[in-house]
Design a protein around this motif. Structure first.
Motif, PDB file in Angstrom:
ATOM      1  N   ASN A 224     -38.696   5.816  83.722  1.00  0.00           N
ATOM      2  CA  ASN A 224     -39.649   5.955  84.803  1.00  0.00           C
ATOM      3  C   ASN A 224     -40.953   5.288  84.378  1.00  0.00           C
ATOM      4  N   THR A 225     -41.291   4.194  85.040  1.00  0.00           N
ATOM      5  CA  THR A 225     -42.443   3.389  84.609  1.00  0.00           C
ATOM      6  C   THR A 225     -43.742   4.192  84.630  1.00  0.00           C
ATOM      7  N   GLU A 226     -43.783   5.251  85.469  1.00  0.00           N
ATOM      8  CA  GLU A 226     -44.996   6.073  85.545  1.00  0.00           C
ATOM      9  C   GLU A 226     -45.098   7.062  84.383  1.00  0.00           C
ATOM     10  N   LYS A 227     -43.972   7.321  83.736  1.00  0.00           N
ATOM     11  CA  LYS A 227     -43.952   8.357  82.702  1.00  0.00           C
ATOM     12  C   LYS A 227     -43.919   7.807  81.287  1.00  0.00           C
ATOM     13  N   VAL A 228     -43.634   6.525  81.116  1.00  0.00           N
ATOM     14  CA  VAL A 228     -43.571   5.981  79.756  1.00  0.00           C
ATOM     15  C   VAL A 228     -44.899   5.345  79.370  1.00  0.00           C
ATOM     16  N   ASN A 229     -45.198   5.386  78.063  1.00  0.00           N
ATOM     17  CA  ASN A 229     -46.448   4.795  77.575  1.00  0.00           C
ATOM     18  C   ASN A 229     -46.130   3.434  76.967  1.00  0.00           C
ATOM     19  N   GLY A 230     -46.061   2.414  77.801  1.00  0.00           N
ATOM     20  CA  GLY A 230     -45.797   1.093  77.253  1.00  0.00           C
ATOM     21  C   GLY A 230     -44.389   0.640  77.535  1.00  0.00           C
ATOM     22  N   PRO A 231     -44.097  -0.598  77.154  1.00  0.00           N
ATOM     23  CA  PRO A 231     -42.783  -1.157  77.488  1.00  0.00           C
ATOM     24  C   PRO A 231     -41.649  -0.473  76.729  1.00  0.00           C
ATOM     25  N   VAL A 232     -40.510  -0.413  77.370  1.00  0.00           N
ATOM     26  CA  VAL A 232     -39.322   0.179  76.762  1.00  0.00           C
ATOM     27  C   VAL A 232     -38.303  -0.932  76.566  1.00  0.00           C
ATOM     28  N   ASP A 233     -37.985  -1.248  75.332  1.00  0.00           N
ATOM     29  CA  ASP A 233     -36.940  -2.256  75.121  1.00  0.00           C
ATOM     30  C   ASP A 233     -36.122  -1.979  73.870  1.00  0.00           C
ATOM     31  N   THR A 234     -36.240  -0.777  73.338  1.00  0.00           N
ATOM     32  CA  THR A 234     -35.499  -0.444  72.119  1.00  0.00           C
ATOM     33  C   THR A 234     -35.003   1.003  72.182  1.00  0.00           C
ATOM     34  N   TRP A 235     -33.919   1.255  71.432  1.00  0.00           N
ATOM     35  CA  TRP A 235     -33.379   2.611  71.369  1.00  0.00           C
ATOM     36  C   TRP A 235     -34.351   3.564  70.679  1.00  0.00           C
ATOM     37  N   GLU A 236     -35.352   3.009  69.987  1.00  0.00           N
ATOM     38  CA  GLU A 236     -36.253   3.846  69.201  1.00  0.00           C
ATOM     39  C   GLU A 236     -36.875   4.966  70.038  1.00  0.00           C
ATOM     40  N   VAL A 237     -37.167   4.678  71.312  1.00  0.00           N
ATOM     41  CA  VAL A 237     -37.836   5.684  72.153  1.00  0.00           C
ATOM     42  C   VAL A 237     -37.071   7.003  72.228  1.00  0.00           C
TER      43      VAL A 237
ATOM     44  N   GLU B 195     -33.212   2.336  94.142  1.00  0.00           N
ATOM     45  CA  GLU B 195     -33.297   2.411  95.602  1.00  0.00           C
ATOM     46  C   GLU B 195     -33.966   3.715  96.040  1.00  0.00           C
ATOM     47  N   TYR B 196     -33.630   4.789  95.339  1.00  0.00           N
ATOM     48  CA  TYR B 196     -34.167   6.102  95.709  1.00  0.00           C
ATOM     49  C   TYR B 196     -35.555   6.337  95.148  1.00  0.00           C
ATOM     50  N   ASN B 197     -35.867   5.710  93.999  1.00  0.00           N
ATOM     51  CA  ASN B 197     -37.151   5.937  93.365  1.00  0.00           C
ATOM     52  C   ASN B 197     -37.564   4.633  92.692  1.00  0.00           C
TER      53      ASN B 197
ATOM     54  N   VAL C 102     -23.609  13.520  82.510  1.00  0.00           N
ATOM     55  CA  VAL C 102     -22.854  12.314  82.859  1.00  0.00           C
ATOM     56  C   VAL C 102     -23.154  11.950  84.305  1.00  0.00           C
ATOM     57  N   ASP C 103     -22.598  12.728  85.224  1.00  0.00           N
ATOM     58  CA  ASP C 103     -22.744  12.398  86.638  1.00  0.00           C
ATOM     59  C   ASP C 103     -24.142  12.696  87.177  1.00  0.00           C
ATOM     60  N   GLU C 104     -24.837  13.618  86.527  1.00  0.00           N
ATOM     61  CA  GLU C 104     -26.118  14.070  87.080  1.00  0.00           C
ATOM     62  C   GLU C 104     -27.276  13.145  86.716  1.00  0.00           C
ATOM     63  N   VAL C 105     -27.049  12.181  85.801  1.00  0.00           N
ATOM     64  CA  VAL C 105     -28.156  11.369  85.271  1.00  0.00           C
ATOM     65  C   VAL C 105     -29.004  10.776  86.379  1.00  0.00           C
ATOM     66  N   ARG C 106     -28.341  10.129  87.345  1.00  0.00           N
ATOM     67  CA  ARG C 106     -29.080   9.429  88.390  1.00  0.00           C
ATOM     68  C   ARG C 106     -29.951  10.389  89.190  1.00  0.00           C
ATOM     69  N   GLU C 107     -29.360  11.478  89.668  1.00  0.00           N
ATOM     70  CA  GLU C 107     -30.120  12.440  90.479  1.00  0.00           C
ATOM     71  C   GLU C 107     -31.296  13.013  89.700  1.00  0.00           C
ATOM     72  N   GLU C 108     -31.047  13.326  88.425  1.00  0.00           N
ATOM     73  CA  GLU C 108     -32.113  13.927  87.616  1.00  0.00           C
ATOM     74  C   GLU C 108     -33.259  12.950  87.424  1.00  0.00           C
ATOM     75  N   MET C 109     -32.951  11.670  87.248  1.00  0.00           N
ATOM     76  CA  MET C 109     -34.007  10.670  87.065  1.00  0.00           C
ATOM     77  C   MET C 109     -34.757  10.450  88.373  1.00  0.00           C
ATOM     78  N   VAL C 110     -34.020  10.417  89.479  1.00  0.00           N
ATOM     79  CA  VAL C 110     -34.657  10.249  90.784  1.00  0.00           C
ATOM     80  C   VAL C 110     -35.605  11.419  91.048  1.00  0.00           C
ATOM     81  N   ALA C 111     -35.192  12.626  90.641  1.00  0.00           N
ATOM     82  CA  ALA C 111     -36.017  13.816  90.852  1.00  0.00           C
ATOM     83  C   ALA C 111     -37.143  13.914  89.825  1.00  0.00           C
ATOM     84  N   GLU C 112     -37.218  12.923  88.934  1.00  0.00           N
ATOM     85  CA  GLU C 112     -38.263  12.853  87.904  1.00  0.00           C
ATOM     86  C   GLU C 112     -38.252  14.062  86.975  1.00  0.00           C
ATOM     87  N   ASN C 113     -37.052  14.531  86.661  1.00  0.00           N
ATOM     88  CA  ASN C 113     -36.934  15.631  85.717  1.00  0.00           C
ATOM     89  C   ASN C 113     -36.950  15.152  84.268  1.00  0.00           C
ATOM     90  N   ALA C 114     -36.966  13.822  84.066  1.00  0.00           N
ATOM     91  CA  ALA C 114     -37.042  13.277  82.711  1.00  0.00           C
ATOM     92  C   ALA C 114     -37.664  11.892  82.779  1.00  0.00           C
TER      93      ALA C 114
END
Lengths: 267, 370
Positions: free
Chosen positions: B161-174, B259-261, B232-244
């Protein structure tokens, strides 16, 4: 006459054999035999390893919590319902049983929505300026889900037992000078004991073996014994260990059933 | 009376046991098996059916109707969530599946167990619609593309979520530096979870080296306190709902999530990731071989493949479909991964039994930990 009645149990006996006896035989077969067909106790040794006992212990703990809360909610409610007028009782029962008409996965999913970080609960709390709760995806969420799902199984037997106590018995106790608390302690609770015990069995056993509720509400972070058995059967494909674990779990359940049958005066 | 009941029980258990032993005999006795197979073949041919096992939400259901209208073959459609569940369902034998669409490492496993039949590619009119590039990638598990046809492919990456991360994300380190404590969703599947740690450390995701696996395990154990959930299946909904803030996610989910967020973006980390290919294959138990090949050919046809692409929105290996998309869609990283991202990716291979068991134990240890 007697003969005919015995035969009426035929379908039930067939059912028991096909879906209880045969599966248990198959479980024994897998649990005591390795792939090469040798009889072995290795899988039982594997089943009692600390990692599995830890999951079993957590399952016992969570299902005990669920059972206690269910009883504490159901008993007073049953007493309330006893004192209600006839028409309202039907209404109360309908309210309790109504949710059971919905698929339970759907009901558990709605708890996911309620308890998640940005869920209904936290929205309501923030409107009321109360501190946010982080109950989603935790053992707490699992217990809440279990209580919600299994409460009717506690309420119905307890309610039936409480309803069966004759008004005259209570009046007699009052006439002999018993206070309300004494009536509850010395008359109501002892007389409704069979209902309480069957309620405890009907809540504790499914709660102990659940894996769907813990998967959905625990966020995959809490592993109960049911989840371990599921992993062994589905993703690890180790049916032998899975079968041994299932039998181990049965060791916990069977004494409970025998105990409750004895308390209820047996069948 | 109880004598009667006992009699009943013994009769029923005898019948049950003899049924079981009969089934057992049939398995070991080829003669009986052949006879029963011929018998069932006849019934199935008359009924003109195909029993298909696929992932959930992985086809446009109207396509099945069209297939029945065109060929008269009725498709009995079954779904499963994970490749392991499919394997258990197939091996369980309660239903005879003619066609399975599953992940490449499961196809490799089935091939190894001699459970698949070669495709009749010559009979297929639209096989050439499949881009050779993906056929080549498939050769890592199916040399000569004898047993499988690529259906959809993709990668695993980070949905953030671009609003929730501090800086670019391009590595597994995060996922491992504790910066996003309580804001991380991991995949709830053994290999996908350990893959993140292995790739971050620069190891192969197919490693069987115990030291490397132990290192990955230590990272995941340290990380558990920061994880909001394993889904597994819930990942998309949870991210759209901004739970993570960040989730390990299949590339194909990214487009719909966005599309949703519109704050949600997707990246394949620079250390590389898993490239997966879901392919169709015909099982050894298939009782309608001709129909099965017809069905696979039908799925390669441009209009059908396009309908499925529209439904699933995973990158399609069907070049006839790809070439007819507009440029914007072709270059959208939310659907089609860039060439650069793909360079460091690896396809899952099946691990030996000991390593699989070892990872199963690691997973239990991680999950039981409170």
């Amino acid at each position: 006459m007697k003969d005919r009645k015995t035969w009426l149990s035929g379908p039930y006996i067939l059912w028991i054999i096909l879906f209880t006896v045969v599966p248990v035989i198959i479980l024994f077969y897998y649990a005591f035999q390795d792939d090469a067909g040798r009889v072995t106790l290795d899988f039982f040794k594997g089943a009692v390893r600390p990692i599995h006992l830890k999951a079993l212990w957590l399952s016992v703990l969570l299902s005990l919590m669920c059972t206690v809360v269910c009883l504490l909610l159901a008993y007073p409610l049953a007493l309330c319902m006893r004192s209600l007028k006839m028409g309202k009782k039907g209404m109360m029962i309908a309210i309790v049983i109504g949710p059971m008409w919905m698929n339970y996965v759907l009901r558990i999913m709605s708890w996911q929505l309620i308890l998640s970080q940005n869920g209904v609960l936290n929205k309501v709390l923030s409107v009321l300026h109360l501190p946010r709760q982080d109950w989603g995806n935790s053992a707490t969420a699992i217990v809440i889900g279990m209580i919600y799902d299994y409460l009717p199984f506690m309420l119905l037997p307890v309610y039936n037992a409480v309803m069966d106590i004759g008004e005259d018995v209570i009046e007699a106790a009052h006439d002999l000078g018993a206070s309300k608390a004494t009536v509850l302690r010395k008359v109501m609770i002892p007389l409704s004991k069979p209902g309480i015990i069957s309620g405890i069995t009907m809540v504790f056993i499914p709660a102990l073996t659940t894996f769907a509720i813990s998967d959905m509400l625990g966020g995959g972070k809490v592993m109960l014994i049911g989840n371990i058995i599921e992993q062994e059967f589905i993703s690890s494909m180790n049916w032998h260990l899975g079968a041994a674990l299932s039998l181990l779990l049965m060791l916990f359940i069977i004494p409970g059933i025998i105990f409750s049958n004895e308390e209820e005066g047996g069948f | 009376m109880t004598d009667n009941i006992k009699k009943c029980i013994s009769i029923f258990s005898l019948t049950a046991l003899s049924v079981i032993s009969l089934v057992g005999c049939a398995n070991s006795n080829d003669n009986i098996k052949d006879k029963t197979e011929k018998l069932t073949e006849k019934i199935v041919d008359e009924n003109k059916t195909l029993t298909v096992l696929n992932y959930g939400e992985y086809i446009d259901r109207d396509v099945l109707k069209t297939f029945q209208e065109e060929t008269g073959i009725k498709v009995l459609y079954e779904e499963a969530t994970t490749p392991e569940e499919m394997y258990a369902k197939y091996k369980g034998g309660a239903i005879d599946y003619d066609l399975i669409c599953t992940s490449e490492y499961m196809i490799e496993k089935l091939m190894g167990e001699d459970e698949l039949m070669e495709l009749d590619k010559d009979s297929m009119e639209y096989y050439d619609n499949i881009d050779e590039r993906y056929l080549k990638l498939s050769e890592s598990f199916d040399p000569g593309n004898k047993y499988s046809i690529p259906y959809f492919f993709g990668t695993i990456g980070l949905l953030y979520n671009t609003e929730k991360v501090n800086g670019p994300v391009d590595t597994w380190e995060v996922l491992f530096n504790g910066e996003y404590s309580g804001e991380i969703i991991m995949q709830n599947s053994i290999r996908d979870a350990y893959m993140c740690a292995l790739k971050y450390k620069g190891y192969s995701l197919n490693t069987t080296n115990r030291d490397e696996l132990d290192e990955a395990q230590k990272m995941l154990i340290d990380q558990k306190k920061d994880v909001e959930a394993y889904f597994v299946d819930e990942v998309r909904e949870e991210m759209v709902a901004e739970n993570a803030a960040i989730a390990v996610c299949y590339s194909g989910e990214a487009y719909l999530a966005n599309e949703y967020n519109s704050d949600l973006q997707f990246v394949v980390p620079k250390e590389g990731s898993n490239l997966w290919i879901d392919s169709w294959c015909i099982t050894k138990n298939c009782r309608n071989y001709e129909g099965a090949n017809k069905f696979l050919d039908f799925l390669c046809r441009e209009d059908v493949a396009y309908l499925n692409f529209e439904e699933v929105y995973y990158p399609t290996p069907n070049k006839a479909v790809f070439e007819n998309l507009d440029e914007e869609e072709q270059e959208d990283p939310l659907i089609f991964p860039s060439e650069d991202a793909l360079n460091n990716c690896e396809v899952y291979k099946i691990l030996d039994a000991e390593t699989t068991e070892y990872m199963g134990e690691m997973w239990k240890e991680l999950k039981v930990l409170q």
